[in-house]
Structure formats: structure tokens, C-alpha cells
Design an enzyme around this catalytic site. Sequence first.
Site, PDB file in Angstrom:
ATOM      1  N   ARG A  97      -4.530   9.148   5.193  1.00  0.00           N
ATOM      2  CA  ARG A  97      -5.617   9.950   4.615  1.00  0.00           C
ATOM      3  C   ARG A  97      -6.931   9.173   4.730  1.00  0.00           C
ATOM      4  O   ARG A  97      -6.929   7.952   4.925  1.00  0.00           O
ATOM      5  CB  ARG A  97      -5.332  10.309   3.157  1.00  0.00           C
ATOM      6  CG  ARG A  97      -5.022   9.141   2.254  1.00  0.00           C
ATOM      7  CD  ARG A  97      -4.822   9.588   0.800  1.00  0.00           C
ATOM      8  NE  ARG A  97      -4.382   8.474  -0.013  1.00  0.00           N
ATOM      9  CZ  ARG A  97      -3.114   8.241  -0.361  1.00  0.00           C
ATOM     10  NH1 ARG A  97      -2.165   9.050   0.032  1.00  0.00           N
ATOM     11  NH2 ARG A  97      -2.808   7.192  -1.098  1.00  0.00           N
ATOM     12  N   SER A 114      -9.409   9.257   2.281  1.00  0.00           N
ATOM     13  CA  SER A 114      -9.867   8.786   0.964  1.00  0.00           C
ATOM     14  C   SER A 114     -11.395   8.759   0.844  1.00  0.00           C
ATOM     15  O   SER A 114     -11.964   7.777   0.355  1.00  0.00           O
ATOM     16  CB  SER A 114      -9.270   7.405   0.654  1.00  0.00           C
ATOM     17  OG  SER A 114      -7.867   7.457   0.664  1.00  0.00           O
ATOM     18  N   SER A 162     -14.427   2.450  -3.679  1.00  0.00           N
ATOM     19  CA  SER A 162     -14.790   3.860  -3.543  1.00  0.00           C
ATOM     20  C   SER A 162     -15.300   4.412  -4.872  1.00  0.00           C
ATOM     21  O   SER A 162     -15.057   3.818  -5.938  1.00  0.00           O
ATOM     22  CB  SER A 162     -13.568   4.670  -3.088  1.00  0.00           C
ATOM     23  OG  SER A 162     -12.641   4.793  -4.152  1.00  0.00           O
ATOM     24  N   ARG A 188      -1.587  -7.787  -9.095  1.00  0.00           N
ATOM     25  CA  ARG A 188      -2.422  -7.044  -8.133  1.00  0.00           C
ATOM     26  C   ARG A 188      -3.696  -7.823  -7.760  1.00  0.00           C
ATOM     27  O   ARG A 188      -4.119  -7.817  -6.607  1.00  0.00           O
ATOM     28  CB  ARG A 188      -2.843  -5.694  -8.728  1.00  0.00           C
ATOM     29  CG  ARG A 188      -1.733  -4.676  -8.834  1.00  0.00           C
ATOM     30  CD  ARG A 188      -2.297  -3.352  -9.385  1.00  0.00           C
ATOM     31  NE  ARG A 188      -3.290  -2.785  -8.495  1.00  0.00           N
ATOM     32  CZ  ARG A 188      -3.001  -2.024  -7.437  1.00  0.00           C
ATOM     33  NH1 ARG A 188      -1.762  -1.717  -7.168  1.00  0.00           N
ATOM     34  NH2 ARG A 188      -3.970  -1.542  -6.670  1.00  0.00           N
ATOM     35  N   ASP A 222      -6.774  -1.371   2.867  1.00  0.00           N
ATOM     36  CA  ASP A 222      -5.861  -0.866   1.836  1.00  0.00           C
ATOM     37  C   ASP A 222      -4.574  -1.700   1.796  1.00  0.00           C
ATOM     38  O   ASP A 222      -4.171  -2.276   2.805  1.00  0.00           O
ATOM     39  CB  ASP A 222      -5.552   0.613   2.130  1.00  0.00           C
ATOM     40  CG  ASP A 222      -4.994   1.332   0.912  1.00  0.00           C
ATOM     41  OD1 ASP A 222      -5.045   0.774  -0.200  1.00  0.00           O
ATOM     42  OD2 ASP A 222      -4.500   2.465   1.080  1.00  0.00           O
ATOM     43  N   HIS A 280      -5.982  -8.783  -4.234  1.00  0.00           N
ATOM     44  CA  HIS A 280      -7.416  -8.618  -3.934  1.00  0.00           C
ATOM     45  C   HIS A 280      -8.031  -9.942  -3.484  1.00  0.00           C
ATOM     46  O   HIS A 280      -8.873  -9.968  -2.584  1.00  0.00           O
ATOM     47  CB  HIS A 280      -8.154  -8.071  -5.164  1.00  0.00           C
ATOM     48  CG  HIS A 280      -7.708  -6.689  -5.556  1.00  0.00           C
ATOM     49  ND1 HIS A 280      -7.530  -5.678  -4.631  1.00  0.00           N
ATOM     50  CD2 HIS A 280      -7.400  -6.147  -6.764  1.00  0.00           C
ATOM     51  CE1 HIS A 280      -7.129  -4.577  -5.256  1.00  0.00           C
ATOM     52  NE2 HIS A 280      -7.035  -4.835  -6.547  1.00  0.00           N
ATOM     53  N   GLY A 303      -2.630  -4.231  -3.415  1.00  0.00           N
ATOM     54  CA  GLY A 303      -1.727  -4.158  -4.558  1.00  0.00           C
ATOM     55  C   GLY A 303      -0.277  -4.251  -4.109  1.00  0.00           C
ATOM     56  O   GLY A 303       0.525  -4.985  -4.703  1.00  0.00           O
ATOM     57  N   LEU A 316     -23.941  -9.237  14.350  1.00  0.00           N
ATOM     58  CA  LEU A 316     -23.002  -8.233  13.814  1.00  0.00           C
ATOM     59  C   LEU A 316     -23.622  -7.617  12.564  1.00  0.00           C
ATOM     60  O   LEU A 316     -24.139  -8.338  11.713  1.00  0.00           O
ATOM     61  CB  LEU A 316     -21.664  -8.893  13.428  1.00  0.00           C
ATOM     62  CG  LEU A 316     -20.649  -7.971  12.744  1.00  0.00           C
ATOM     63  CD1 LEU A 316     -19.892  -7.125  13.755  1.00  0.00           C
ATOM     64  CD2 LEU A 316     -19.638  -8.765  11.912  1.00  0.00           C
ATOM     65  N   ARG A 333      -9.588   3.256 -11.812  1.00  0.00           N
ATOM     66  CA  ARG A 333      -8.570   2.205 -12.023  1.00  0.00           C
ATOM     67  C   ARG A 333      -8.706   1.565 -13.412  1.00  0.00           C
ATOM     68  O   ARG A 333      -9.741   1.731 -14.070  1.00  0.00           O
ATOM     69  CB  ARG A 333      -8.722   1.143 -10.935  1.00  0.00           C
ATOM     70  CG  ARG A 333      -8.385   1.711  -9.576  1.00  0.00           C
ATOM     71  CD  ARG A 333      -8.089   0.653  -8.557  1.00  0.00           C
ATOM     72  NE  ARG A 333      -7.717   1.302  -7.311  1.00  0.00           N
ATOM     73  CZ  ARG A 333      -7.172   0.700  -6.280  1.00  0.00           C
ATOM     74  NH1 ARG A 333      -6.946  -0.597  -6.332  1.00  0.00           N
ATOM     75  NH2 ARG A 333      -6.855   1.360  -5.181  1.00  0.00           N
TER      76      ARG A 333
HETATM   77  C1  IPE Z   1      -9.419   3.474  -0.412  1.00  0.00           C
HETATM   78  O1  IPE Z   1      -8.244   2.928  -0.890  1.00  0.00           O
HETATM   79  C2  IPE Z   1     -10.596   2.726  -0.961  1.00  0.00           C
HETATM   80  C3  IPE Z   1     -10.747   1.346  -0.493  1.00  0.00           C
HETATM   81  C4  IPE Z   1     -10.011   0.742   0.376  1.00  0.00           C
HETATM   82  C5  IPE Z   1     -11.848   0.650  -1.097  1.00  0.00           C
HETATM   83  P1  IPE Z   1      -7.511   3.534  -2.172  1.00  0.00           P
HETATM   84  O2  IPE Z   1      -6.275   2.728  -2.354  1.00  0.00           O
HETATM   85  O3  IPE Z   1      -8.442   3.587  -3.325  1.00  0.00           O
HETATM   86  O4  IPE Z   1      -7.182   5.001  -1.700  1.00  0.00           O
HETATM   87  P2  IPE Z   1      -6.178   6.088  -2.307  1.00  0.00           P
HETATM   88  O5  IPE Z   1      -6.538   6.265  -3.754  1.00  0.00           O
HETATM   89  O6  IPE Z   1      -4.799   5.543  -2.156  1.00  0.00           O
HETATM   90  O7  IPE Z   1      -6.396   7.305  -1.478  1.00  0.00           O
HETATM   91  C1  IPE Z   2      -7.271  -1.892  -1.448  1.00  0.00           C
HETATM   92  O1  IPE Z   2      -6.020  -2.218  -1.940  1.00  0.00           O
HETATM   93  C2  IPE Z   2      -8.371  -2.472  -2.300  1.00  0.00           C
HETATM   94  C3  IPE Z   2      -9.193  -1.473  -2.996  1.00  0.00           C
HETATM   95  C4  IPE Z   2      -8.947  -0.199  -3.051  1.00  0.00           C
HETATM   96  C5  IPE Z   2     -10.338  -1.962  -3.692  1.00  0.00           C
HETATM   97  P1  IPE Z   2      -5.339  -1.379  -3.116  1.00  0.00           P
HETATM   98  O2  IPE Z   2      -5.715  -2.009  -4.418  1.00  0.00           O
HETATM   99  O3  IPE Z   2      -5.639   0.056  -2.995  1.00  0.00           O
HETATM  100  O4  IPE Z   2      -3.808  -1.646  -2.823  1.00  0.00           O
HETATM  101  P2  IPE Z   2      -2.612  -0.622  -2.948  1.00  0.00           P
HETATM  102  O5  IPE Z   2      -2.988   0.594  -2.155  1.00  0.00           O
HETATM  103  O6  IPE Z   2      -2.441  -0.322  -4.395  1.00  0.00           O
HETATM  104  O7  IPE Z   2      -1.457  -1.338  -2.356  1.00  0.00           O
HETATM  105 MG    MG Z   3      -4.738   1.613  -2.075  1.00  0.00          MG
END
Ligand code: IPE
Ligand code: IPE
Ligand code: MG
Length: 258
Positions: free
Chosen positions: A203, A205, A78, A46, A33, A50, A36, A144, A84
Amino acid sequence: MFSRLRDKNLRVQTPEEPLVTERVPRHVAIIMDGNGRWAKAHGMPRNEGHRQGKENLRRIVEACVEFGVQILTIYAFSTENWNRPPAEIGALMTILELVLDQEVEKLHKNGVQVRHIGTLEGVAPRLQEKIRLACDYTRNNTRLILNVAFNYGGRDEIVRAVRHIIEDGVPAQEVMEALINRYLFTGDLPDPDLIIRTSGELRVSNFLIWQGAYSEYYVTPTYWPDFDKDELRKALIAYSMRKRRFGRTDEQIESSES
Ligand code: IPE
Ligand code: IPE
Ligand code: MG
């Protein structure tokens, strides 16, 4: 900064040394996580976060091989991530496709077995095919297991398991934990010993909600693109110092160890 850490035997470790711990978790799972927020902090879009996250994944897979982790489960997309903006979903799909195009041969050479957990429903047919090919191509590797949670949700997984159990006509008295385990996407794999979440969110998630019932959690404020080998080492050392009780008392654990 990486501080000097001690393992259970009070051996001092520095980032330059190989990982010294008597307890490396067999199965590590990571909620990757913060891509972004990493991008925002660097004044970038963003999707650049990634892309950096993808680069980091390669480094962390290599580090897991080196540290002797046997199973690495990564949360890549997820069931809720479909909420999104379409452009971001498109970018995430393209990045996964790039990983499959560019990394599978190298993963294969490193003895990595790629698996997918989640469903391929709603996923573009070309990407579905690439995921299937990668899993098939690497299926005999044993160094692995890289378990990719893509289009994965823990509740969705349980719903599907229940449906299959009913479809198979399993009698109610045969529905036990071990049976439910077998119907989950993770099937034959042991539960994660350690679940790491980057970027500080406290959390789950919807990640491995059944399998993580007794996992140790480790949360770091570091954003995923910056979660490097030394950060992983820190997490593994923290894990090695945890006491897993599984409901028992310290006295019981001590007497079973002696
Ligand atoms: C959890 O991250 C899913 C992945 C890392 C793929 P999110 O950024 O989507 O989770 P929430 O929405 O903040 O709980
Ligand atoms: C995790 O980073 C990647 C995915 C959920 C696919 P985020 O895109 O959730 O990044 P933040 O949480 O917005 O910083
Ligand atoms: Mg996130």
C-alpha cells in the site's frame, strides 16, 4: 541472498562490483517501513527498531550518493503516525532530533541538500527550528537532495495546495496539472521514478499520491533496518529493467528509441 542479476545489456553483476546499469533513477523515494517488526523479531522494544532504522538511513544516503541518485525522498513520519502511542511518537521525534544534531555536518560535507516536505504544525518548536536550520545550512548543496517527508500526508498536501490556489485567486481555467504541481510541497522537483517500500506491505500509506502517479514501485519483504546497499542495488537494477510506457504501446516506444 543477493543473486546474480543482469541489466538490460546482460552484463552480470555481483554485490562486490560497482552498480552497472544504464538507467539509474533520478529520483528515488522510500517508505522506510518495518522498524517495529524488525525489533520484535530481535526480541527488542519497538524504539530500538527506530534507532536501527536511523543508522540504516545514513548508509542508504551514502549509497545513493555513490550510485548517482540525484534526489532521495524518505518517508519519516506520516500525518497518520500521530495515531501511535505518545511514547513512540516521542521516541521518533527524539530520533529525528538526534539525526539533525549528529548528521547534518556530515551530510553537508557530502554535498547533500536537506529539504523538508510536510508541515511543521504540531511539531515541538525546538525541533521545528532544527529542521529549518538544517535546510538553510545545506541549501546550496547539489550532489544529492535529501527530501525528508516528515509530518507529511499526500492528501493533506493536496488540500493545502487547493487552499493556496484559492487564496491566490487563481482563475479556474488556469488550474492545470503543472500549476497544481507547483503548489505541492515538492514544488520544483521531478516526480519520483522509483518508490521503494520495505517490509512487504502493498500500500502507499498516503505517500506522494499525486507525484507517484507514474512511478515504478518496488516492494521488498526486508525490514527497513536490514535494507542495505546491496538491497538498494537490487532495487535499482530491477528499475533499470522496467519498461515505462506512460500509456503508450511498446511499438511506439521502440520507434521513438530508434
Ligand atoms: C508509513 O508506514 C509511514 C512511514 C514509513 C513514515 P506506516 O507503518 O505508518 O504505514 P501503515 O500504517 O502500516 O500503512
Ligand atoms: C516505520 O516502521 C517507521 C515509521 C512509521 C515511523 P514501523 O514503526 O511502521 O514498523 P512496523 O510497520 O510496525 O514494523
Ligand atoms: Mg509500519
